[in-house]
Design a protein around this motif. Structure first.
Motif, PDB file in Angstrom:
ATOM      1  N   PRO A  25      18.028   3.365 -25.470  1.00 33.31           N
ATOM      2  CA  PRO A  25      17.599   4.057 -24.245  1.00 33.31           C
ATOM      3  C   PRO A  25      16.912   5.396 -24.509  1.00 33.31           C
ATOM      4  N   PRO A  26      17.402   6.246 -25.434  1.00 30.25           N
ATOM      5  CA  PRO A  26      16.672   7.493 -25.710  1.00 30.25           C
ATOM      6  C   PRO A  26      15.252   7.239 -26.227  1.00 30.25           C
TER       7      PRO A  26
ATOM      8  N   ALA B  22      13.204   6.345 -23.135  1.00 30.54           N
ATOM      9  CA  ALA B  22      12.976   7.519 -22.293  1.00 30.54           C
ATOM     10  C   ALA B  22      11.912   8.431 -22.893  1.00 30.54           C
TER      11      ALA B  22
ATOM     12  N   ARG C 273      16.619   9.816 -18.566  1.00 27.89           N
ATOM     13  CA  ARG C 273      17.563   8.800 -19.048  1.00 27.89           C
ATOM     14  C   ARG C 273      18.190   8.031 -17.889  1.00 27.89           C
TER      15      ARG C 273
END
Length: 275
Positions: free
Chosen positions: A36-37, A40, A47
């Motif tokens: 996810p980071p 993003a 996030r």
């Protein structure tokens, strides 16, 4: 893919849809898994937004988690849509030689069709080499419930799917044999499903006899149907239900086997590319 500023803009653009599709485009052979980071940062999104996008895509099967839930990969739904698209592209090309041979061996017009909503849509046609050739053209549409070709395409739909497709109390009629109600249609579909094919005389068009059979993909799902047609009385009902039916079923199995082979090849290529 670039950052979010490169996404399309305009009054009719749906931002969340654009973000979700752009997110899917981040995955590649070189980067089969992302956190996810990572996502993003690549898309320039918060996030929280990325979490909502991933949760939605995961629920629909477009991504799946791995490595202790820290990374995401493309899910089976992406592959499934790809296989369906590849199958639709290859279907006519795969079917044509078999349909031509069916026409020549049966001496009847042969056709391939798919379902488009409540319509049968003809994709391929090989007219008989006689004055009794079918007048149907590629692109012709007929009502799915009013033809045996259409019945083959919907014979394995669930009750809920049929109800959604035919919500009205009375179905449009095109001949004396057209089912008047959904219940009458279901009865015919049950018989078609058990038989594995359908034979008719003047079911949709007066004076025309036909046999129809389903074509399946590698999941066993009906994706198309084929038929042969001729003028009533030009062949006996015994032959229609006998040797011509056998020719049709053999052809349907041949086309289905080619579709399965194409899809298995596509699956192998996609899987290899993702490693």
């Amino acid at each position: 893919m670039g950052d979010v500023e490169t996404m399309p803009e305009g009054r009719y653009i749906v931002p969340a849809l654009t973000q979700g599709l752009t997110l899917l485009g981040l995955f590649s052979r070189e980067r089969p898994a992302l956190t996810p980071p990572d996502i993003a940062r690549e898309l320039g999104l918060s996030r929280a937004t990325v979490f909502r996008l991933l949760h939605t895509l995961e629920t629909m099967g477009y991504v799946q988690r791995e490595d202790g839930d820290r990374q995401y990969r493309l899910g089976p739904a992406v592959l499934g849509r790809g296989f369906a698209y590849l199958a639709s592209l290859d279907l006519v090309e795969v079917a044509q030689p078999a349909l031509r041979r069916l026409r020549d061996e049966a001496g009847m017009s042969s056709h391939l069709a798919i379902r488009d909503g409540r319509d049968v849509l003809y994709l391929a046609r090989f007219p008989a080499r006689s004055t009794m050739a079918s007048s149907v053209q590629v692109g012709t549409r007929f009502p799915v419930h009013g033809t045996i070709l259409g019945r083959m395409l919907i014979c394995e739909l669930s009750d809920a799917e049929l109800k959604e497709l035919f919500p009205e109390a009375t179905l449009p009629r095109f001949s004396e044999q057209t089912p008047k109600t959904l219940a009458a249609l279901k009865k015919l579909l049950k018989e078609d499903r058990a038989r594995g094919y359908a034979v008719s005389q003047s079911f949709f068009e007066r004076g025309v006899s036909a046999i129809a059979a389903p074509v399946r993909d590698n999941n066993g799902t009906i994706v198309a149907a084929i038929n042969v047609t001729t003028v009533d009385g030009s062949v006996t009902q015994a032959d229609m239900s006998g040797r011509f039916k056998d020719l049709l079923l053999d052809t349907a199995r041949e086309i289905s086997s080619h579709i399965v082979s194409e899809q298995n090849l596509a699956r192998t290529l996609v899987t290899s590319a993702g490693r």
